[in-house]
Scaffold this motif. Structure first.
Motif, short mmCIF file in Angstrom:
data_model
loop_
_atom_site.label_atom_id
_atom_site.label_comp_id
_atom_site.label_asym_id
_atom_site.label_seq_id
_atom_site.Cartn_x
_atom_site.Cartn_y
_atom_site.Cartn_z
N THR A 80 0.83 -1.20 0.00
CA THR A 80 0.00 0.00 0.00
C THR A 80 0.87 1.25 0.00
N GLY A 81 0.25 2.40 -0.23
CA GLY A 81 1.00 3.63 -0.41
C GLY A 81 0.93 4.58 0.75
N VAL A 82 1.42 5.77 0.55
CA VAL A 82 1.53 6.78 1.60
C VAL A 82 0.31 7.69 1.59
N GLY A 83 -0.28 7.86 2.74
CA GLY A 83 -1.39 8.79 2.90
C GLY A 83 -1.02 9.90 3.86
N THR A 84 -1.72 11.01 3.78
CA THR A 84 -1.47 12.12 4.69
C THR A 84 -2.80 12.71 5.16
N PHE A 85 -2.78 13.33 6.31
CA PHE A 85 -3.90 14.18 6.72
C PHE A 85 -3.37 15.37 7.50
N ALA A 86 -4.02 16.50 7.32
CA ALA A 86 -3.64 17.72 8.02
C ALA A 86 -4.07 17.62 9.48
N GLY A 181 3.25 15.65 15.51
CA GLY A 181 3.65 17.03 15.29
C GLY A 181 2.61 17.98 15.85
N GLY A 182 2.80 19.26 15.59
CA GLY A 182 1.91 20.28 16.10
C GLY A 182 0.70 20.50 15.22
N PRO A 183 -0.13 21.47 15.59
CA PRO A 183 -1.35 21.74 14.84
C PRO A 183 -1.12 22.10 13.37
N THR A 184 0.04 22.66 13.04
CA THR A 184 0.30 23.05 11.66
C THR A 184 0.96 21.94 10.84
N SER A 185 1.17 20.78 11.47
CA SER A 185 1.86 19.68 10.80
C SER A 185 0.91 18.84 9.95
N THR A 186 1.51 18.04 9.10
CA THR A 186 0.78 17.04 8.31
C THR A 186 1.29 15.67 8.70
N THR A 187 0.39 14.77 8.96
CA THR A 187 0.74 13.40 9.35
C THR A 187 0.76 12.48 8.14
N SER A 188 1.81 11.68 8.04
CA SER A 188 1.94 10.71 6.94
C SER A 188 1.96 9.29 7.51
N PHE A 189 1.46 8.35 6.73
CA PHE A 189 1.47 6.96 7.15
C PHE A 189 1.40 6.05 5.93
N GLN A 190 1.72 4.78 6.13
CA GLN A 190 1.64 3.79 5.08
C GLN A 190 1.26 2.45 5.69
N LEU A 191 0.25 1.80 5.14
CA LEU A 191 -0.14 0.49 5.64
C LEU A 191 0.93 -0.54 5.31
N PRO A 192 1.05 -1.59 6.12
CA PRO A 192 2.03 -2.64 5.82
C PRO A 192 1.70 -3.36 4.52
#
Length: 270
Positions: A80-86, A181-192
């Motif tokens: 799977t690929g990389v996702g992000t959310f603010a 991260g803080g409120p202005t950060s973007t979180t990234s993740f990737q499923l195994p």
């Protein structure tokens, strides 16, 4: 390798008194080898409002891909690929003070051929930005563990309500991408990544679309997860369910209907 891609789209999910927007962005993939195929297809997703006071969110045209490598005879890796959310969602329906806290209860469901299936597992060292356990379990149509089941599910042991007998929409649990991260950060993740072994000449596992998995907005859909936000300390959660379809206009009247499937429902490696 990146293979599950949501192109840059804003997804608004009604969450009680707030709405969460998150975007899954395409990531760069390394050059494919002779034994690697990337399958791109659109999905239609339902973001289920946890209250009748706010509407559901209908999310067509989210482009995804599944990249399949073939490291050895009878073995296939589905990455799977990389996702992000603010961490601080924005938008006309999102009040100030709203914070995204997590995406969790991920489940990725594949239909297998029981007569050729050998085994399936998580590929060691894959997945980023996640906490909680991850495993691949053989399950039946109810989502319950079943050594003779027709499906395999990548999850963290907890799902949204209806995706397994113990599923729930009430809390963050299972395979989780917490906001970092803080409120202005973007979180990234990737499923195994998932490794599948088969006696067939080609990979004969596909994303689940048969039975209830082929109905729009059903917990049996091949990709389901929970979106969680906080509004001045008050938590809210919305279940999300995705299926491979090119239908561009979705509404509450489509929930529970069999929508036309696209190429994402077909062979992933041939």
């Amino acid at each position: 390798m990146f293979s599950l891609l949501w192109r840059k789209k804003i997804i608004g999910l009604a969450n009680g008194a707030v709405a969460l927007s998150f975007g899954m962005v395409a990531a760069l993939a390394p050059p494919a080898s002779a034994h690697t195929l990337t399958n791109m297809f659109d999905t239609g997703c339902l973001g289920k409002s946890p209250t009748t006071l706010f509407p559901n969110s209908h999310l067509p045209g989210n482009t995804m891909s599944i990249e399949v490598s073939h490291p050895s005879s009878g073995v296939y890796h589905l990455q799977t690929g990389v996702g992000t959310f603010a961490n601080t969602p924005t938008g006309p329906s999102v009040p100030a003070g709203t914070l995204a806290t997590a995406m969790s209860r991920f489940r990725l469901l594949y239909k297998i051929n029981p007569s050729t299936f050998v085994s399936a597992s998580v590929v060691p060292g894959t997945g980023i930005g996640l906490v909680g356990p991850s495993s691949v379990t053989r399950v039946n149509a109810t989502g319950a563990a079943d050594p003779g089941g027709d499906y395999i599910a990548l999850s963290g042991g907890a799902t949204i309500a209806g995706a397994s007998p113990s599923g729930s929409n009430g809390s963050v649990a299972g395979l989780t991408a917490p906001a970092v991260g803080g409120p202005t950060s973007t979180t990234s993740f990737q499923l195994p990544a998932v490794s599948i072994s088969t006696t067939a000449n080609e990979l004969d596992a596909v994303v689940a679309t048969n039975g209830s998995a082929g109905k729009y907005g059903n917990p049996a859909n091949f990709l389901t997860f929970l979106v969680s936000v906080s509004y001045y300390g008050v938590a809210s959660h919305a279940a999300t369910m995705c299926m491979p379809t090119d239908v561009s206009a979705l509404s509450d009247s489509d929930i529970g209907s069999y929508l036309p499937l696209n190429g994402g429902a077909g062979s992933l490696h041939s």
